[in-house]
Design a protein around this motif. Structure first.
Motif, PDB file in Angstrom:
ATOM      1  N   ALA A   1       0.829  -1.208   0.000  1.00  0.00           N
ATOM      2  CA  ALA A   1       0.000   0.000   0.000  1.00  0.00           C
ATOM      3  C   ALA A   1       0.862   1.256   0.000  1.00  0.00           C
ATOM      4  CB  ALA A   1      -0.929  -0.006   1.214  1.00  0.00           C
ATOM      5  N   ALA A   2       1.954   1.235   0.772  1.00  0.00           N
ATOM      6  CA  ALA A   2       2.833   2.403   0.837  1.00  0.00           C
ATOM      7  C   ALA A   2       3.484   2.679  -0.511  1.00  0.00           C
ATOM      8  CB  ALA A   2       3.898   2.176   1.912  1.00  0.00           C
ATOM      9  N   GLN A   3       3.965   1.636  -1.166  1.00  0.00           N
ATOM     10  CA  GLN A   3       4.580   1.804  -2.478  1.00  0.00           C
ATOM     11  C   GLN A   3       3.549   2.279  -3.501  1.00  0.00           C
ATOM     12  OE1 GLN A   3       7.690   1.752  -3.172  1.00  0.00           O
ATOM     13  NE2 GLN A   3       8.604   0.732  -1.395  1.00  0.00           N
ATOM     14  N   ALA A   4       2.332   1.748  -3.393  1.00  0.00           N
ATOM     15  CA  ALA A   4       1.279   2.160  -4.322  1.00  0.00           C
ATOM     16  C   ALA A   4       0.926   3.630  -4.130  1.00  0.00           C
ATOM     17  CB  ALA A   4       0.040   1.288  -4.118  1.00  0.00           C
ATOM     18  N   ALA A   5       0.858   4.070  -2.875  1.00  0.00           N
ATOM     19  CA  ALA A   5       0.556   5.475  -2.595  1.00  0.00           C
ATOM     20  C   ALA A   5       1.660   6.380  -3.112  1.00  0.00           C
ATOM     21  CB  ALA A   5       0.372   5.676  -1.090  1.00  0.00           C
ATOM     22  N   HIS A   6       2.898   5.977  -2.856  1.00  0.00           N
ATOM     23  CA  HIS A   6       4.038   6.772  -3.324  1.00  0.00           C
ATOM     24  C   HIS A   6       4.022   6.899  -4.846  1.00  0.00           C
ATOM     25  CE1 HIS A   6       8.311   7.625  -4.274  1.00  0.00           C
ATOM     26  NE2 HIS A   6       8.262   8.333  -3.156  1.00  0.00           N
ATOM     27  N   GLY A   7       3.732   5.802  -5.531  1.00  0.00           N
ATOM     28  CA  GLY A   7       3.696   5.836  -6.980  1.00  0.00           C
ATOM     29  C   GLY A   7       2.503   6.586  -7.536  1.00  0.00           C
ATOM     30  N   ARG A   8       1.347   6.414  -6.903  1.00  0.00           N
ATOM     31  CA  ARG A   8       0.129   7.058  -7.406  1.00  0.00           C
ATOM     32  C   ARG A   8       0.224   8.581  -7.320  1.00  0.00           C
ATOM     33  NH1 ARG A   8      -5.161   5.161  -7.757  1.00  0.00           N
ATOM     34  NH2 ARG A   8      -4.132   3.149  -8.141  1.00  0.00           N
ATOM     35  N   ILE A   9       0.811   9.075  -6.255  1.00  0.00           N
ATOM     36  CA  ILE A   9       0.896  10.524  -6.075  1.00  0.00           C
ATOM     37  C   ILE A   9       1.771  11.167  -7.145  1.00  0.00           C
ATOM     38  CG2 ILE A   9       1.881  12.308  -4.560  1.00  0.00           C
ATOM     39  CD1 ILE A   9       0.771  10.698  -2.199  1.00  0.00           C
ATOM     40  N   SER A  10       2.868  10.510  -7.490  1.00  0.00           N
ATOM     41  CA  SER A  10       3.811  11.108  -8.447  1.00  0.00           C
ATOM     42  C   SER A  10       3.655  10.554  -9.864  1.00  0.00           C
ATOM     43  CB  SER A  10       5.249  10.863  -7.970  1.00  0.00           C
ATOM     44  OG  SER A  10       5.507   9.470  -7.834  1.00  0.00           O
ATOM     45  N   ALA A  11       2.598   9.784 -10.108  1.00  0.00           N
ATOM     46  CA  ALA A  11       2.456   9.107 -11.409  1.00  0.00           C
ATOM     47  C   ALA A  11       2.291  10.087 -12.559  1.00  0.00           C
ATOM     48  CB  ALA A  11       1.268   8.152 -11.358  1.00  0.00           C
TER      49      ALA A  11
END
Length: 225
Positions: A146-156
């Motif tokens: 979830a943390a990696q997904a959030a990090h990626g989604r924000i800067s996608a």
């Protein structure tokens, strides 16, 4: 003739009685409808005020109060639980350059992206300012995902705000509940991890209960701003 008059009188009485009953039923239905509308309005008011008390007026996501309620309920079940904290990098520059209205629009869009992450994220929360939280129903691996997904989604992809394309990054920390923990302990552990991610610019950072300093040694990042 007298019999006829008696019959007509009786019939008239029956008709009058029926009319009276019908009028009473109509009146009762009006009262019931009024009471229903009143109850419905009260229910709507209660739902409205409850929503205001438990949601951010900037992003319309659940707020800190809703987060604590959710954590306490999940802790009581003894299920695996993780918490991800997200802090937007250099968000103050957005407010300084584009204004607070543009900053609020950006926060709303970030919240929308986080709210669409899906399982294992069970709840996306706007804590305050540029801080968000994700409740994860799962173990350490799920929290890391979830943390990696959030990090990626924000800067996608960039955000279209104030006729500008704004690129964001975030510092993300995560932790999982351990035996003996309380909700505030989990919050503090995730907050420490987020602080270390901010300090090292290392993306998503896990809380390490063995190597990370114990609670109280690392100042919480939000206290430094």
């Amino acid at each position: 003739m007298s019999h006829l008059n008696s019959y007509l009188t009786a019939a008239g009485g029956v008709v009058a009685g029926v009319a009276a009953v019908a009028a009473l039923l109509v009146w009762q239905r009006r009262i019931i409808r009024h009471q229903h509308r009143t109850l419905t309005a009260r229910d709507r008011d209660r739902a409205h005020w409850y929503h205001l008390a438990t949601h951010s007026d900037t992003t319309d996501l659940p707020n800190r109060r809703a987060l604590l309620t959710h954590l306490e309920a999940t802790f009581s079940l003894g299920e695996p639980l993780g918490l991800v904290l997200v802090d937007l990098d250099r968000f103050k520059l957005v407010n300084d350059i584009h204004g607070h209205e543009a900053g609020n629009d950006l926060l709303h869009e970030v919240g929308r992206r986080l709210a669409t992450l899906g399982p294992p994220v069970a709840l996306a929360v706007h804590l305050s300012g540029d801080e968000f939280a994700l409740v994860v129903h799962g173990d350490h691996t799920d929290a890391a995902t979830a943390a990696q997904a959030a990090h990626g989604r924000i800067s996608a992809s960039p955000y279209g705000v104030a006729n500008q394309q704004i690129t964001l990054t975030a510092s993300v920390g995560y932790a999982t509940a351990a035996p003996g923990m309380l909700p505030r302990d989990l919050l503090h552990a995730a907050d420490q991890a987020m602080y270390l991610a901010k300090r090292t610019r290392g993306g998503a950072h896990p809380h390490d209960p063995i190597h990370d300093p114990p609670p109280g040694i690392v100042t919480r990042y939000r206290d430094l701003r």
